[in-house]
Write a protein that holds these residues in place. Structure first.
Motif, PDB file in Angstrom:
ATOM      1  N   TYR A 127      12.578  21.234  49.217  1.00  0.00           N
ATOM      2  CA  TYR A 127      13.136  20.806  47.936  1.00  0.00           C
ATOM      3  C   TYR A 127      12.547  21.484  46.693  1.00  0.00           C
ATOM      4  CZ  TYR A 127      14.634  16.924  50.937  1.00  0.00           C
ATOM      5  OH  TYR A 127      15.173  16.180  51.944  1.00  0.00           O
ATOM      6  N   ALA A 128      11.301  21.933  46.734  1.00  0.00           N
ATOM      7  CA  ALA A 128      10.600  22.240  45.482  1.00  0.00           C
ATOM      8  C   ALA A 128      10.251  23.713  45.286  1.00  0.00           C
ATOM      9  CB  ALA A 128       9.333  21.400  45.377  1.00  0.00           C
ATOM     10  N   GLN A 129      10.690  24.606  46.155  1.00  0.00           N
ATOM     11  CA  GLN A 129      10.304  26.006  46.005  1.00  0.00           C
ATOM     12  C   GLN A 129      10.750  26.590  44.666  1.00  0.00           C
ATOM     13  OE1 GLN A 129      10.530  28.754  49.343  1.00  0.00           O
ATOM     14  NE2 GLN A 129      11.089  27.058  50.706  1.00  0.00           N
ATOM     15  N   LYS A 130      11.901  26.156  44.199  1.00  0.00           N
ATOM     16  CA  LYS A 130      12.436  26.717  42.949  1.00  0.00           C
ATOM     17  C   LYS A 130      11.597  26.345  41.738  1.00  0.00           C
ATOM     18  CE  LYS A 130      15.804  22.934  42.602  1.00  0.00           C
ATOM     19  NZ  LYS A 130      15.549  22.387  43.962  1.00  0.00           N
ATOM     20  N   GLU A 131      10.712  25.367  41.869  1.00  0.00           N
ATOM     21  CA  GLU A 131       9.827  25.012  40.746  1.00  0.00           C
ATOM     22  C   GLU A 131       8.708  26.037  40.543  1.00  0.00           C
ATOM     23  OE1 GLU A 131       9.922  20.280  39.833  1.00  0.00           O
ATOM     24  OE2 GLU A 131       8.273  20.994  41.066  1.00  0.00           O
ATOM     25  N   PHE A 132       8.519  26.936  41.508  1.00  0.00           N
ATOM     26  CA  PHE A 132       7.381  27.853  41.455  1.00  0.00           C
ATOM     27  C   PHE A 132       7.857  29.304  41.553  1.00  0.00           C
ATOM     28  CE2 PHE A 132       5.915  23.807  43.030  1.00  0.00           C
ATOM     29  CZ  PHE A 132       4.708  23.599  42.375  1.00  0.00           C
ATOM     30  N   PRO A 133       8.618  29.781  40.577  1.00  0.00           N
ATOM     31  CA  PRO A 133       9.086  31.167  40.622  1.00  0.00           C
ATOM     32  C   PRO A 133       7.936  32.145  40.421  1.00  0.00           C
ATOM     33  CG  PRO A 133       9.594  30.199  38.492  1.00  0.00           C
ATOM     34  CD  PRO A 133       9.071  29.089  39.347  1.00  0.00           C
ATOM     35  N   GLY A 134       8.030  33.295  41.075  1.00  0.00           N
ATOM     36  CA  GLY A 134       7.028  34.333  40.877  1.00  0.00           C
ATOM     37  C   GLY A 134       5.773  34.179  41.703  1.00  0.00           C
ATOM     38  N   VAL A 135       5.726  33.161  42.567  1.00  0.00           N
ATOM     39  CA  VAL A 135       4.538  32.966  43.397  1.00  0.00           C
ATOM     40  C   VAL A 135       4.944  32.752  44.849  1.00  0.00           C
ATOM     41  CG1 VAL A 135       3.235  31.936  41.488  1.00  0.00           C
ATOM     42  CG2 VAL A 135       4.410  30.443  43.111  1.00  0.00           C
ATOM     43  N   ARG A 136       4.030  33.055  45.724  1.00  0.00           N
ATOM     44  CA  ARG A 136       4.188  32.735  47.143  1.00  0.00           C
ATOM     45  C   ARG A 136       3.229  31.592  47.448  1.00  0.00           C
ATOM     46  NH1 ARG A 136       6.723  35.047  51.218  1.00  0.00           N
ATOM     47  NH2 ARG A 136       6.096  34.561  53.362  1.00  0.00           N
ATOM     48  N   MET A 137       3.756  30.488  47.883  1.00  0.00           N
ATOM     49  CA  MET A 137       2.922  29.321  48.145  1.00  0.00           C
ATOM     50  C   MET A 137       2.192  29.501  49.467  1.00  0.00           C
ATOM     51  SD  MET A 137       2.099  26.588  46.520  1.00  0.00           S
ATOM     52  CE  MET A 137       3.490  26.258  45.422  1.00  0.00           C
ATOM     53  N   LEU A 138       0.885  29.307  49.433  1.00  0.00           N
ATOM     54  CA  LEU A 138       0.066  29.442  50.635  1.00  0.00           C
ATOM     55  C   LEU A 138      -0.261  28.081  51.243  1.00  0.00           C
ATOM     56  CD1 LEU A 138      -2.438  32.203  49.442  1.00  0.00           C
ATOM     57  CD2 LEU A 138      -0.210  32.484  50.559  1.00  0.00           C
ATOM     58  N   ALA A 139      -0.461  27.080  50.405  1.00  0.00           N
ATOM     59  CA  ALA A 139      -0.749  25.726  50.905  1.00  0.00           C
ATOM     60  C   ALA A 139      -0.407  24.711  49.829  1.00  0.00           C
ATOM     61  CB  ALA A 139      -2.216  25.580  51.312  1.00  0.00           C
ATOM     62  N   VAL A 140       0.007  23.538  50.282  1.00  0.00           N
ATOM     63  CA  VAL A 140       0.189  22.372  49.415  1.00  0.00           C
ATOM     64  C   VAL A 140      -0.567  21.239  50.080  1.00  0.00           C
ATOM     65  CG1 VAL A 140       1.804  20.786  48.318  1.00  0.00           C
ATOM     66  CG2 VAL A 140       2.482  23.169  48.726  1.00  0.00           C
ATOM     67  N   VAL A 315      12.647   8.497  39.456  1.00  0.00           N
ATOM     68  CA  VAL A 315      14.001   8.656  40.009  1.00  0.00           C
ATOM     69  C   VAL A 315      15.000   8.964  38.899  1.00  0.00           C
ATOM     70  CG1 VAL A 315      15.918   7.420  41.098  1.00  0.00           C
ATOM     71  CG2 VAL A 315      13.615   7.293  42.089  1.00  0.00           C
ATOM     72  N   ARG A 316      14.899   8.232  37.795  1.00  0.00           N
ATOM     73  CA  ARG A 316      15.812   8.477  36.668  1.00  0.00           C
ATOM     74  C   ARG A 316      15.630   9.874  36.093  1.00  0.00           C
ATOM     75  NH1 ARG A 316      14.288   3.156  35.212  1.00  0.00           N
ATOM     76  NH2 ARG A 316      12.861   3.989  33.613  1.00  0.00           N
ATOM     77  N   ASP A 317      14.359  10.298  35.958  1.00  0.00           N
ATOM     78  CA  ASP A 317      14.085  11.623  35.414  1.00  0.00           C
ATOM     79  C   ASP A 317      14.665  12.719  36.301  1.00  0.00           C
ATOM     80  OD1 ASP A 317      12.772  10.514  33.290  1.00  0.00           O
ATOM     81  OD2 ASP A 317      10.739  10.965  34.016  1.00  0.00           O
ATOM     82  N   MET A 318      14.480  12.585  37.600  1.00  0.00           N
ATOM     83  CA  MET A 318      14.986  13.606  38.516  1.00  0.00           C
ATOM     84  C   MET A 318      16.512  13.604  38.542  1.00  0.00           C
ATOM     85  SD  MET A 318      12.300  15.110  39.316  1.00  0.00           S
ATOM     86  CE  MET A 318      13.263  16.315  40.215  1.00  0.00           C
ATOM     87  N   THR A 319      17.090  12.427  38.474  1.00  0.00           N
ATOM     88  CA  THR A 319      18.550  12.332  38.466  1.00  0.00           C
ATOM     89  C   THR A 319      19.120  12.973  37.205  1.00  0.00           C
ATOM     90  OG1 THR A 319      18.444  10.303  39.786  1.00  0.00           O
ATOM     91  CG2 THR A 319      20.507  10.746  38.610  1.00  0.00           C
ATOM     92  N   ALA A 320      18.423  12.783  36.082  1.00  0.00           N
ATOM     93  CA  ALA A 320      18.864  13.403  34.827  1.00  0.00           C
ATOM     94  C   ALA A 320      18.777  14.930  34.882  1.00  0.00           C
ATOM     95  CB  ALA A 320      18.025  12.877  33.665  1.00  0.00           C
ATOM     96  N   LYS A 321      17.917  15.447  35.774  1.00  0.00           N
ATOM     97  CA  LYS A 321      17.792  16.895  35.938  1.00  0.00           C
ATOM     98  C   LYS A 321      18.775  17.433  36.978  1.00  0.00           C
ATOM     99  CE  LYS A 321      12.838  16.728  34.845  1.00  0.00           C
ATOM    100  NZ  LYS A 321      12.915  17.345  33.519  1.00  0.00           N
ATOM    101  N   GLY A 322      19.680  16.588  37.430  1.00  0.00           N
ATOM    102  CA  GLY A 322      20.687  17.028  38.379  1.00  0.00           C
ATOM    103  C   GLY A 322      20.295  16.879  39.833  1.00  0.00           C
ATOM    104  N   GLN A 323      19.200  16.188  40.107  1.00  0.00           N
ATOM    105  CA  GLN A 323      18.748  15.954  41.473  1.00  0.00           C
ATOM    106  C   GLN A 323      19.091  14.525  41.901  1.00  0.00           C
ATOM    107  OE1 GLN A 323      17.439  18.510  43.143  1.00  0.00           O
ATOM    108  NE2 GLN A 323      17.380  19.829  41.339  1.00  0.00           N
ATOM    109  N   ASP A 324      19.085  14.286  43.181  1.00  0.00           N
ATOM    110  CA  ASP A 324      19.250  12.927  43.692  1.00  0.00           C
ATOM    111  C   ASP A 324      17.860  12.313  43.797  1.00  0.00           C
ATOM    112  OD1 ASP A 324      19.691  10.572  45.081  1.00  0.00           O
ATOM    113  OD2 ASP A 324      21.197  11.442  46.414  1.00  0.00           O
TER     114      ASP A 324
END
Length: 343
Positions: A127-140, A315-324
């Motif tokens: 779900y969240a890869q698009k929040e981190f443009p320009g980087v390669r995630m190694l660990a969360v 939930v409301r904030d994410m929904t306002a950003k176009g997410q479920d």
């Protein structure tokens, strides 16, 4: 003539060497003091592993305690912009910039760093890869269970938060403190010890592992832990990120080394080591004679009720950003429970 032929032969031999034989040093930047658990027990062993797996062609030059300059909230831009090749930081230091991952920082989500770190990686990938443009995630990953620590007053009930100035690391934990009745004070971890010694804050939210690294157990007397059968008050999300352009510039075999030492397995490993770090860190506060209290599940129910609106707000904030938003929160919870029950 023989010398000339030798020079020519050496030149041809050098030209024939594969480009991948070069040694590459990665600039790794973070905010912890070098002796803290995360850099010494997680990051340095990771660097040693990629060095070994690459035949010492991949090496880390680690810069602790913001030695490359800037402040902890700037780390996410430093890696994206190439100031550092790799950073390890909290996305939550930049309030509201990475809202998708904040689901794991809502109150009473996590019960262990091991399970929640695995869930956080899976959720990031889905779900969240698009929040981190320009980087390669190694660990969360997330840290071990967070709880309440105070200088002069033991927190036992919801009412005890009133009037306390409390530090927390992220937007969601600051919102939680306000919902509990405290006055939240946002600041990065390195500033906390000074704030405690000067009375700028009355206490803080932290997990056990972090506390000795800044000697906070010497500046606070009271620790209020949650019932071990209940979910933790909070946790925080960490990310180990690599500049995408730097990753892309590596020879294919060195990219494979990075790939083999990142992702789900690394995230789980970080979570496991964070959980294991809690008992020895806690013992330092015990040996100092600090005072402990376990908040019973019956009282925690009042805390959960007081903070329930944070879930709804997210939930409301994410929904306002176009997410479920509702589906995302449920997915995060389901993933956590899946890994909690996994063998």
């Amino acid at each position: 003539m023989r010398i000339a032929r030798s020079i020519v032969a050496a030149a041809f031999a050098a030209a024939a060497l594969p480009a991948t034989a070069q040694e590459i040093t990665l600039k790794v930047h973070h905010f912890w003091p070098p002796g803290a658990m995360p850099p010494s027990q997680l990051l340095v062993p990771w660097c040693d592993k990629i060095a070994k797996d690459s035949g010492n062609r991949l090496k880390c030059q680690v810069y602790p305690a913001m030695q490359l300059g800037g402040t902890p909230p700037q780390l996410v831009d430093q890696v994206k912009d190439g100031v550092a090749d790799i950073v390890w930081t909290l996305p939550g230091y930049t309030a509201g910039r990475f809202p998708m991952m904040e689901a794991f920082e809502l109150p009473f989500m996590s019960a262990s760093a091991t399970a929640t770190s695995q869930a956080a990686w899976e959720y990031y990938e889905k779900y969240a890869q698009k929040e981190f443009p320009g980087v390669r995630m190694l660990a969360v990953n997330v840290h071990d269970n967070g709880f309440v620590n105070t200088r002069e007053k033991q927190v036992k009930t919801l009412a005890d938060f009133k009037g306390l100035k409390m530090r927390a690391p992220t937007r969601q934990t600051n919102k939680m403190l306000a919902a509990l009745g405290a006055a939240p004070v946002a600041m990065p971890l390195p500033a906390l010890s000074d704030a405690l010694s000067k009375g700028v804050v009355d206490g803080y939210l932290l997990p056990w592992e972090v506390i000795p690294s800044i000697k906070a157990h010497e500046l606070t007397k009271y620790h209020s832990e949650t019932d071990p059968k209940s979910r933790a008050l909070y946790t925080a999300v960490f990310t180990l990120q690599m500049n995408q352009a730097k990753y892309d510039s590596l020879p294919a075999d060195l990219r494979k080394v990075i790939d083999a030492n990142s992702g789900a397995a690394l995230s789980k490993s970080f979570g496991e080591k964070w959980d294991a770090s809690a008992p020895p860190a806690r013992k330092l506060a015990v040996d100092r004679g600090n005072t402990f209290y376990t908040i019973p599940a019956s009282e925690l129910a009042n805390w959960e009720k007081a903070t329930a609106n944070l879930d709804d707000e997210w939930v409301r904030d994410m929904t306002a950003k176009g997410q479920d938003g509702k589906a995302l929160l449920q997915a995060a919870k389901d993933m956590i429970r899946k890994y909690e029950t996994a063998k």
